[in-house]
Design a protein around this motif. Structure first.
Motif, short mmCIF file in Angstrom:
data_model
loop_
_atom_site.label_atom_id
_atom_site.label_comp_id
_atom_site.label_asym_id
_atom_site.label_seq_id
_atom_site.Cartn_x
_atom_site.Cartn_y
_atom_site.Cartn_z
N TRP A 1 27.01 27.25 -16.70
CA TRP A 1 26.66 28.03 -17.89
C TRP A 1 25.95 29.31 -17.49
N PRO A 2 26.30 30.47 -18.10
CA PRO A 2 25.54 31.70 -17.82
C PRO A 2 24.14 31.61 -18.40
N PHE A 3 23.23 32.42 -17.86
CA PHE A 3 21.81 32.34 -18.22
C PHE A 3 21.57 32.55 -19.71
N SER A 4 22.20 33.58 -20.30
CA SER A 4 21.95 33.90 -21.71
C SER A 4 22.37 32.75 -22.62
N MET A 5 23.51 32.11 -22.28
CA MET A 5 23.99 30.98 -23.09
C MET A 5 23.07 29.77 -22.95
N LEU A 6 22.58 29.55 -21.73
CA LEU A 6 21.67 28.43 -21.48
C LEU A 6 20.38 28.60 -22.27
N ARG A 7 19.87 29.83 -22.30
CA ARG A 7 18.62 30.12 -23.02
C ARG A 7 18.80 29.88 -24.52
N ARG A 8 19.92 30.35 -25.04
CA ARG A 8 20.20 30.13 -26.46
C ARG A 8 20.36 28.65 -26.78
N TYR A 9 21.00 27.92 -25.89
CA TYR A 9 21.25 26.50 -26.13
C TYR A 9 19.93 25.73 -26.21
N ILE A 10 19.01 26.00 -25.28
CA ILE A 10 17.72 25.30 -25.27
C ILE A 10 16.94 25.60 -26.55
N GLN A 11 16.92 26.88 -26.97
CA GLN A 11 16.20 27.23 -28.20
C GLN A 11 16.84 26.58 -29.42
N PHE A 12 18.18 26.51 -29.43
CA PHE A 12 18.87 25.94 -30.60
C PHE A 12 18.59 24.45 -30.74
N VAL A 13 18.75 23.68 -29.64
CA VAL A 13 18.57 22.22 -29.76
C VAL A 13 17.12 21.86 -30.04
N LYS A 14 16.17 22.71 -29.58
CA LYS A 14 14.75 22.44 -29.88
C LYS A 14 14.46 22.55 -31.36
N GLY A 15 15.07 23.53 -32.00
CA GLY A 15 14.79 23.75 -33.42
C GLY A 15 15.67 22.96 -34.36
N TYR A 16 16.87 22.57 -33.90
CA TYR A 16 17.86 21.97 -34.81
C TYR A 16 17.76 20.45 -34.86
N PHE A 17 17.53 19.80 -33.72
CA PHE A 17 17.58 18.33 -33.67
C PHE A 17 16.18 17.72 -33.71
N LYS A 18 16.03 16.66 -34.51
CA LYS A 18 14.80 15.86 -34.56
C LYS A 18 15.19 14.40 -34.32
N PRO A 19 15.52 14.02 -33.07
CA PRO A 19 16.09 12.69 -32.82
C PRO A 19 15.11 11.55 -33.08
N VAL A 20 15.65 10.43 -33.57
CA VAL A 20 14.85 9.22 -33.81
C VAL A 20 15.38 8.11 -32.90
N LEU A 21 14.49 7.19 -32.52
CA LEU A 21 14.85 6.13 -31.58
C LEU A 21 15.66 5.04 -32.28
N SER A 22 16.75 4.64 -31.67
CA SER A 22 17.50 3.49 -32.16
C SER A 22 16.79 2.21 -31.70
N LYS A 23 17.14 1.09 -32.32
CA LYS A 23 16.50 -0.19 -31.97
C LYS A 23 16.78 -0.55 -30.51
N GLU A 24 17.98 -0.23 -30.05
CA GLU A 24 18.38 -0.54 -28.69
C GLU A 24 17.52 0.24 -27.68
N ALA A 25 17.33 1.54 -27.96
CA ALA A 25 16.53 2.38 -27.07
C ALA A 25 15.07 1.91 -27.04
N GLU A 26 14.54 1.54 -28.21
CA GLU A 26 13.16 1.03 -28.28
C GLU A 26 12.98 -0.20 -27.40
N THR A 27 13.96 -1.11 -27.44
CA THR A 27 13.87 -2.36 -26.67
C THR A 27 13.88 -2.07 -25.17
N VAL A 28 14.75 -1.16 -24.71
CA VAL A 28 14.84 -0.82 -23.29
C VAL A 28 13.54 -0.18 -22.81
N ILE A 29 13.02 0.78 -23.58
CA ILE A 29 11.78 1.48 -23.19
C ILE A 29 10.61 0.51 -23.14
N SER A 30 10.51 -0.36 -24.15
CA SER A 30 9.41 -1.33 -24.20
C SER A 30 9.48 -2.30 -23.00
#
Length: 663
Positions: free
Chosen positions: A524-553
């Protein structure tokens, strides 16, 4: 508008036509003595009346004052229409605030860098962009006074002069505008005609992003009045529109008295929330979605294509590049049951031998971040990192340090081990609670430091794998526990690896075709990478699935049971780190749900930062970690190993098939 109208009527007519709703809401407000701002778009004024707009720009000292009078006059006209409802109240103070963004005035001549402000700009309407580094106390000063000419009984206002420290100077003769000049020289002060104003001085400094190497960032004091007072604090990014003037420096013994440039603000805009530096068009977002649709069946291959864009000049170091990406993206901040905020920002520490590329990762991460401050341990004191108490004109003020200036961004600290012990102790609160509590020179306050800390350090002498991390790095346990990932880069001799690295460095001068033709499937070129990081930070608010919680615990409990040397790392903070890293990986994978894949990847990152691994042989030396040809198949093996080590988990089958894992 007709040219024969006087300026106040022309300005008032413009306000009645364009801003009647705002004037009506000001009229309906119950507070009589409050100072009300009225934001005016300069581009609209240019369209409606170019001549008066030019006068406001070229002679702002006089015409902004007339604009305020016009606002009060227009407000009275609007008030007449509201008399039937008996709700409107006559206001005394309305201030027009000019908004220059998007107007023809947004050019280098009227939008200069702070370091480029010169005498030619004096008296013009300027716009400066910078960061607030100092915020003074709020004071009151005497505004205008009313005098009467004893000869012709003409009343007139006299305004304080900033250049002579707000002293009031009477005119040499009567300023009456009647047909026959009065010429009176004796004036009488009218009792009770003094108007007092709120007054505050701040200092703004130009951003280091716009400076070249070796340039020192310049700063300029800004005077805020009335409704502008106390709307910004140290560390805020601001755009200030105002009039450039000068004032005499304070009288100090054996110091020459000079004229210092100062800006009298007309409008102040905070730009902390605005991502003005990085614009993400819709076609770029579509390109991101198209990229992930191509890698729907092999998502980890798509992820690795993104990671290859981080420090492409450094060969391999897959684990470090993944850690840098997850740290920059970060998790989701949330509030627990007791109302305490749990930070979403992750912190990363690179511990490695000389020549392992630590500083290059720091510099690249600083360029990727929308707001960043780079410093070194040897050149940073506790005051320089947090806040400094400075005395200015007999008054104590707080000046923001690196962590406060990086609020909402990234603070890179190279040579972390060079910092003195008590200087390192000052960042404990900044890293976990994301605030700095200050009690200096009678100033007791708390400042925000919602920043990512990215540190790099050399091990103390030769790294001994048999000793704990705190002994090898000479960093205390409480400080190490605050870092989400601590990666150890050991420069062990590996002939095969050395051969691959040397061939990569020697071929670096050759142009990369994929990098220039916009193909996102390789690097990925630098400008696209920078835009991608800013976009996913502001756009996505992920929540933990039950499966992920069990593995982490399950992994957290396993680490607590087997922790011997890593007692400083296996605290509750490690559990929070796992959640943050899993959320960051879900964002990196363009998802709103934290799946088992994200939880396993977070575990692999934490495993990389452990000197003695709870899951044996799952992770090798981070320095020799490389991108694999088939990452999805490799991940399936690692997941199988981790689930086997974690033992039977509720909700999972006893034996997990390879087909299910690769899915």
């Amino acid at each position: 508008m007709k040219d024969d109208l006087d300026p106040v009527k022309r300005l008032a007519t413009f306000l009645i036509i364009r801003h009647s709703d705002e004037l009506r809401s000001i009229s309906l407000s119950p507070d009589l003595k409050l100072h009300y701002p009225l934001s005016v778009d300069f581009a609209l004024l240019m369209d409606d009346d170019p001549l008066i707009a030019h006068l406001v720009f070229s002679q702002p000292t006089e015409y902004l004052r007339l604009f305020d009078q016009a606002a009060v006059w227009a407000h009275k006209v609007i008030l007449e229409d509201l008399k039937d409802s008996n709700k409107g109240i006559k206001k005394e103070f309305i201030h027009v605030r000019i908004d220059i963004s998007g107007s023809p005035l947004e050019c280098p001549e009227t939008f200069p860098r702070i370091g480029c402000v010169r005498v030619k700009h004096r008296g013009m309407l300027l716009t400066l962009k910078g960061t607030v580094i100092r915020s003074g106390a709020i004071k009151m000063y005497e505004g205008e006074r009313c005098y009467m000419c004893l000869k012709c009984q003409h009343n007139f206002l006299v305004f304080p002069d900033i250049e002579t420290r707000n002293s009031i100077k009477l005119p040499s003769h009567c300023p009456s505008q009647r047909s026959k000049a009065c010429g009176g020289t004796k004036f009488k002060y009218l009792e009770g005609s003094i108007t007092c104003h709120d007054y505050q001085e701040i200092k703004i400094q130009e951003s280091t992003h716009v400076l070249g190497v070796g340039a020192i960032p310049r700063s300029i004091p800004v005077i805020l009045k009335d409704d502008l007072v106390d709307i910004v604090k140290a560390g805020d990014d601001v755009i200030v529109t105002g009039i450039l003037t000068a004032k005499w420096s304070p009288d100090i013994k054996d110091v020459r008295c000079d004229l210092d440039p100062v800006m009298v603000a007309n409008n102040v805009r905070r730009t902390n929330e605005l991502k003005s530096d990085i614009d993400i068009p819709d076609d770029v977002i579509t390109e991101f979605k198209h990229f992930w649709s191509n890698f729907k069946d092999t998502p980890l291959k798509g992820r690795n294509a993104i990671l290859r864009g981080i420090c492409p000049q450094i060969f391999g170091l897959f684990t470090v590049k993944l850690a840098v990406a997850l740290t920059l993206i970060g998790g989701v901040q949330h509030v627990d049951a007791s109302g305490t905020k749990v930070r979403g920002e992750s912190h990363l520490l690179l511990v490695g031998d000389p020549g392992t590329g630590k500083s290059q990762f720091l510099k690249f991460a600083a360029k990727l971040s929308n707001r960043s401050v780079i410093t070194t341990g040897l050149g940073s004191t506790s005051a320089g990192l947090t806040v400094t108490a400075v005395k200015d004109g007999g008054e104590w003020m707080l000046e923001a340090g690196a962590l406060v200036l990086a609020d909402g961004g990234l603070c890179c600290i190279d040579e972390f081990d060079s910092m003195r012990e008590h200087d390192r102790a000052t960042i404990h609160e900044a890293m976990e609670q994301q605030t700095i509590s200050v009690a200096k020179a009678g100033l007791v306050t708390t400042l925000n430091t919602r920043t990512i800390v990215f540190g790099a350090t050399n091990p103390k002498g030769h790294y001994d794998p048999d000793q704990s991390l705190s002994i090898n790095t000479a960093l205390s346990g409480p400080l190490l526990s605050r870092f989400d990932i601590v990666l150890v880069l050991l420069d062990t001799k590996n002939p095969e690896w050395d051969g691959v690295v040397s061939s990569h460095i020697l071929s670096e001068g050759e142009p990369n075709k994929d990098e220039h033709n916009g193909n996102l499937s390789n690097i990925w070129p630098f400008s696209m990478l920078r835009r991608y990081i800013q976009f996913v930070k502001g756009y996505f608010k992920p929540v933990l699935s039950k499966e992920a919680e069990t593995v982490i615990s399950s992994y957290y409990q396993l680490q607590r049971r087997s922790a011997t040397q890593n007692a400083a790392r296996t605290t509750v903070r490690m559990l929070e780190s796992l959640i943050r890293l899993a959320q960051a990986h879900a964002r990196l994978m363009f998802r709103n749900e934290v799946t088992r894949l994200d939880a396993i990847t977070a575990i692999l990152c934490i495993e990389s930062s452990m000197t003695t691994s709870a899951i044996v042989d799952s992770v090798g030396n981070a320095l020799h970690s490389n991108f694999t040809e088939n990452p999805d198949m490799e991940y399936a093996k690692q997941e199988s190993l981790i689930l086997e080590k974690l033992g039977p988990i509720d909700g999972f089958p006893e034996q997990v098939s390879m087909e299910g894992l690769s899915r």
